[in-house]
Write an enzyme that holds these catalytic residues in place. Structure first.
Site, PDB file in Angstrom:
ATOM      1  N   LYS A  36     -58.085 -18.798 -31.894  1.00  0.00           N
ATOM      2  CA  LYS A  36     -57.976 -17.625 -32.773  1.00  0.00           C
ATOM      3  C   LYS A  36     -56.503 -17.321 -33.057  1.00  0.00           C
ATOM      4  CE  LYS A  36     -60.619 -13.710 -32.241  1.00  0.00           C
ATOM      5  NZ  LYS A  36     -60.964 -12.472 -31.518  1.00  0.00           N
ATOM      6  N   LEU A 157     -62.145   4.056 -36.181  1.00  0.00           N
ATOM      7  CA  LEU A 157     -62.190   3.283 -37.427  1.00  0.00           C
ATOM      8  C   LEU A 157     -63.600   2.836 -37.751  1.00  0.00           C
ATOM      9  CD1 LEU A 157     -59.328   0.774 -36.508  1.00  0.00           C
ATOM     10  CD2 LEU A 157     -59.082   2.963 -37.670  1.00  0.00           C
ATOM     11  N   LEU A 257     -75.983  11.318 -43.367  1.00  0.00           N
ATOM     12  CA  LEU A 257     -77.369  11.785 -43.526  1.00  0.00           C
ATOM     13  C   LEU A 257     -78.104  10.880 -44.507  1.00  0.00           C
ATOM     14  CD1 LEU A 257     -77.089  15.696 -43.567  1.00  0.00           C
ATOM     15  CD2 LEU A 257     -78.010  14.234 -41.768  1.00  0.00           C
ATOM     16  N   LYS A 258     -77.707   9.609 -44.547  1.00  0.00           N
ATOM     17  CA  LYS A 258     -78.417   8.668 -45.435  1.00  0.00           C
ATOM     18  C   LYS A 258     -79.487   7.960 -44.627  1.00  0.00           C
ATOM     19  CE  LYS A 258     -74.684   7.375 -48.494  1.00  0.00           C
ATOM     20  NZ  LYS A 258     -73.591   6.828 -47.684  1.00  0.00           N
ATOM     21  N   GLY A 260     -82.378   5.137 -43.804  1.00  0.00           N
ATOM     22  CA  GLY A 260     -82.366   3.696 -44.046  1.00  0.00           C
ATOM     23  C   GLY A 260     -83.125   2.954 -42.975  1.00  0.00           C
ATOM     24  N   CYS A 267     -71.232  -0.823 -32.468  1.00  0.00           N
ATOM     25  CA  CYS A 267     -70.789   0.367 -31.727  1.00  0.00           C
ATOM     26  C   CYS A 267     -71.882   1.372 -31.387  1.00  0.00           C
ATOM     27  CB  CYS A 267     -69.702   1.078 -32.518  1.00  0.00           C
ATOM     28  SG  CYS A 267     -68.352  -0.019 -32.915  1.00  0.00           S
ATOM     29  N   LYS A 270     -74.597   0.362 -28.761  1.00  0.00           N
ATOM     30  CA  LYS A 270     -73.899   0.049 -27.503  1.00  0.00           C
ATOM     31  C   LYS A 270     -73.376   1.328 -26.832  1.00  0.00           C
ATOM     32  CE  LYS A 270     -69.507  -1.690 -27.599  1.00  0.00           C
ATOM     33  NZ  LYS A 270     -68.584  -1.093 -26.647  1.00  0.00           N
ATOM     34  N   ARG A 334     -73.698  -7.977 -36.482  1.00  0.00           N
ATOM     35  CA  ARG A 334     -74.126  -7.585 -35.134  1.00  0.00           C
ATOM     36  C   ARG A 334     -75.056  -6.373 -35.218  1.00  0.00           C
ATOM     37  NH1 ARG A 334     -68.465  -7.127 -32.236  1.00  0.00           N
ATOM     38  NH2 ARG A 334     -67.885  -6.595 -34.363  1.00  0.00           N
TER      39      ARG A 334
HETATM   40  C1  UGA Z   1     -68.731   3.542 -36.221  1.00  0.00           C
HETATM   41  C2  UGA Z   1     -68.111   4.934 -36.384  1.00  0.00           C
HETATM   42  O1  UGA Z   1     -68.462   5.466 -37.672  1.00  0.00           O
HETATM   43  C3  UGA Z   1     -66.592   4.868 -36.238  1.00  0.00           C
HETATM   44  O2  UGA Z   1     -66.037   6.175 -36.311  1.00  0.00           O
HETATM   45  C4  UGA Z   1     -66.246   4.239 -34.888  1.00  0.00           C
HETATM   46  O3  UGA Z   1     -64.846   4.097 -34.711  1.00  0.00           O
HETATM   47  C5  UGA Z   1     -66.885   2.855 -34.815  1.00  0.00           C
HETATM   48  O4  UGA Z   1     -68.319   2.995 -34.972  1.00  0.00           O
HETATM   49  C6  UGA Z   1     -66.560   2.265 -33.461  1.00  0.00           C
HETATM   50  O5  UGA Z   1     -66.938   2.852 -32.441  1.00  0.00           O
HETATM   51  O6  UGA Z   1     -65.838   1.261 -33.411  1.00  0.00           O
HETATM   52  P1  UGA Z   1     -69.036   1.406 -37.799  1.00  0.00           P
HETATM   53  O7  UGA Z   1     -69.925   0.889 -36.718  1.00  0.00           O
HETATM   54  O8  UGA Z   1     -67.991   0.532 -38.376  1.00  0.00           O
HETATM   55  O9  UGA Z   1     -68.283   2.739 -37.297  1.00  0.00           O
HETATM   56  O10 UGA Z   1     -69.975   1.804 -39.026  1.00  0.00           O
HETATM   57  P2  UGA Z   1     -70.594   3.145 -39.638  1.00  0.00           P
HETATM   58  O11 UGA Z   1     -70.060   3.333 -40.992  1.00  0.00           O
HETATM   59  O12 UGA Z   1     -70.500   4.270 -38.717  1.00  0.00           O
HETATM   60  O13 UGA Z   1     -72.124   2.695 -39.793  1.00  0.00           O
HETATM   61  C7  UGA Z   1     -72.910   2.361 -38.661  1.00  0.00           C
HETATM   62  C8  UGA Z   1     -74.339   2.128 -39.084  1.00  0.00           C
HETATM   63  O14 UGA Z   1     -74.964   3.342 -39.476  1.00  0.00           O
HETATM   64  C9  UGA Z   1     -74.505   1.170 -40.280  1.00  0.00           C
HETATM   65  O15 UGA Z   1     -75.580   0.289 -40.042  1.00  0.00           O
HETATM   66  C10 UGA Z   1     -74.819   2.109 -41.442  1.00  0.00           C
HETATM   67  O16 UGA Z   1     -75.570   1.501 -42.465  1.00  0.00           O
HETATM   68  C11 UGA Z   1     -75.614   3.187 -40.729  1.00  0.00           C
HETATM   69  N1  UGA Z   1     -75.602   4.481 -41.433  1.00  0.00           N
HETATM   70  C12 UGA Z   1     -74.444   5.164 -41.606  1.00  0.00           C
HETATM   71  C13 UGA Z   1     -76.812   5.009 -41.906  1.00  0.00           C
HETATM   72  O17 UGA Z   1     -77.891   4.396 -41.746  1.00  0.00           O
HETATM   73  N2  UGA Z   1     -76.791   6.217 -42.536  1.00  0.00           N
HETATM   74  C14 UGA Z   1     -75.633   6.917 -42.709  1.00  0.00           C
HETATM   75  O18 UGA Z   1     -75.719   8.037 -43.305  1.00  0.00           O
HETATM   76  C15 UGA Z   1     -74.445   6.382 -42.253  1.00  0.00           C
END
Ligand code: UGA
Length: 439
Positions: A36, A157, A257-258, A260, A267, A270, A334
């Protein structure tokens, strides 16, 4: 100029390193995976993340960002060392801290002066203090009197907008035992702080808990709206309007609040599982955390049931799945809810055609045994399909040519697991339409 080392050039480490380098610091990234590091040294990224390639290429060019396979070099040349290694979940739901402790052992071995050790990986409450104690004991054992501090600096993030999020953070959390260490961290983040990003200084344990609580709360919002969607489907209410109706209350807020197919990614599951485990271990049953996970597990079956309701028996049916990344803007699959649905479809002997703008290579590489038809665009995936399943809301799926689609499919069935479309719009082309919590 601060000299910073990053131990663990994964997603968090790379984004943190590249952004700090872009803000004017000298950053050197180390990773246990030599291959890497070779690739990164040439400026080639192992992940897709918007804007990251541009930052890495530029920072390598102006020598602000370097990569090394030698931990000694990384430890010796920096005063500030970020630990950003991965902390996967063990079979018993506990967090595997092996890589964190390996990093600490490496620091103890090569320490050559004061170091500020920044724990950025998501770790169980108490880990920062554990790192401190472990390092002290190791240094004492070798008669080394060099001083150091340990701070916790959780990251918030989001994949797909990580670079933007780093620069435009909602807050910076610093878990520190003393003002000296907290002030160094404030210098590291001085650009963001000058732009008005609030800083919260807490003790080590509180900072670690904030990370778990934040992810658990966001996951709770998603599971909550998914439960509302299930109820809406039974009583002909529209969950998108419900989400707006409650989200406009500033105490609730519109984000996350979406409804799906459930949350995915490395994250949420876990971290909620880890916090539930920590809590149970201390003798407290975390009812909400358990329910968040249970609702999320149920979403896969609910999505599969929608497909079955629309097409009947799955055996030999052609199902087109649009999107396999756990969310748009990333090639990360993942814990992808789309992949969970795909696995069940394949188990039930459906013939699955898949298209994703970014994640197909990762899918091919990580799931070589999964029998799928990989397609070059959404239209080839939908050819002769009995059902189109929109599983990840990539922008390119938001303006599908339904006239063309109608001529390609075997049966005009469109299941919109991300509520991208207005039901009446898709129906106007002669499709059967169903979303999540809307019909
Ligand atoms: C999440 C957190 O949002 C970050 O703040 C955090 O830093 C990160 O985990 C981490 O711990 O590293 P991430 O996993 O990149 O970020 O993605 P998100 O945008 O939070 O989405 C997570 C999942 O929730 C996705 O599958 C997304 O489609 C779903 N989601 C999100 C919904 O089903 N509805 C929503 O309204 C929002």
């Amino acid at each position: 100029m601060h000299h910073i080392s990053i131990i663990g050039a994964g997603y968090v480490g790379l984004v943190t390193g590249a952004c700090l380098a872009a803000l004017g610091m000298h950053v050197i990234c180390y990773d246990i995976d030599g291959e890497k590091i070779d690739t990164l040294s040439k400026g080639v990224l192992p992940i897709y993340e918007p804007d990251l390639q541009y930052l890495v290429t530029n920072c390598i060019k102006n020598k602000r960002l370097e990569f090394t396979k030698d931990l000694k070099v990384a430890v010796e040349c920096s005063e500030i060392i970020f630990i950003t290694v991965n902390t996967p979940t063990l079979d018993n739901s506990e967090c595997d801290l092996t890589h964190v402790y390996e990093a600490v052992r490496g620091i103890a071995e090569h320490i050559n002066g004061y170091k500020l050790i920044v724990s950025k990986s998501t770790v169980p409450v108490g880990t920062g203090r554990g790192i401190k104690q472990m390092l002290r004991e190791m240094l004492n054992a070798s008669g080394n009197r060099i001083s150091f501090d340990v701070v916790s600096n959780p990251e918030f993030l989001k994949e797909g907008s990580a670079v933007y999020d780093f620069i435009n953070s909602d807050r910076i959390v610093i878990g520190s035992e003393n003002e000296f260490a907290a002030n160094i961290m404030k210098e590291v983040y001085s650009d963001q702080i000058m732009c008005g990003v609030p800083v919260l200084v807490t003790n080590l344990e509180t900072a670690e808990m904030i990370k778990y609580a934040a992810n658990s709360f966001l996951a709770a919002k998603i599971s909550f709206i998914n439960e509302m969607a299930a109820i809406c489907e039974l009583c002909d209410a529209d969950v998108t309007q419900v989400a707006k109706g409650i989200g406009l209350d500033s105490r609730i807020g519109l984000q996350f609040l979406k409804p799906g197919p459930g949350f995915g990614g490395s994250c949420f599951s876990k971290d909620v599982r880890a916090l539930a485990g920590i809590s149970a271990k201390m003798g407290f049953r975390p009812v909400i955390l358990d329910s968040i996970l249970e609702i999320n597990r149920q979403q896969t079956d609910r999505m599969l049931q929608k497909i079955k309701n629309a097409v009947g028996e799955l055996k030999s049916k052609n199902i087109a799945v649009l999107g396999v990344a756990f969310k748009p803007g990333t090639d990360d699959i993942r814990e992808s809810p789309s992949l969970a649905v795909i696995n069940k479809l394949v188990e039930d002997e459906a013939s699955v055609s898949i298209y994703d703008p970014k994640a197909l290579n990762v899918l091919r590489k990580t799931h070589p045994g999964l029998k799928l038809h990989y397609c070059r665009n959404p239209y080839t995936a939908c050819a002769k399909s009995d059902c189109v399943v929109l599983a990840t809301e990539w922008p390119e799926f938001a303006d599908l040519d339904f006239v063309r689609l109608k001529t390609l499919v075997r049966r005009p069935v469109f299941l919109d697991l991300r509520n991208v479309y207005q039901p009446s719009y898709v129906k106007s082309f002669g499709f059967y339409y169903e979303g999540v919590g809307i019909k």
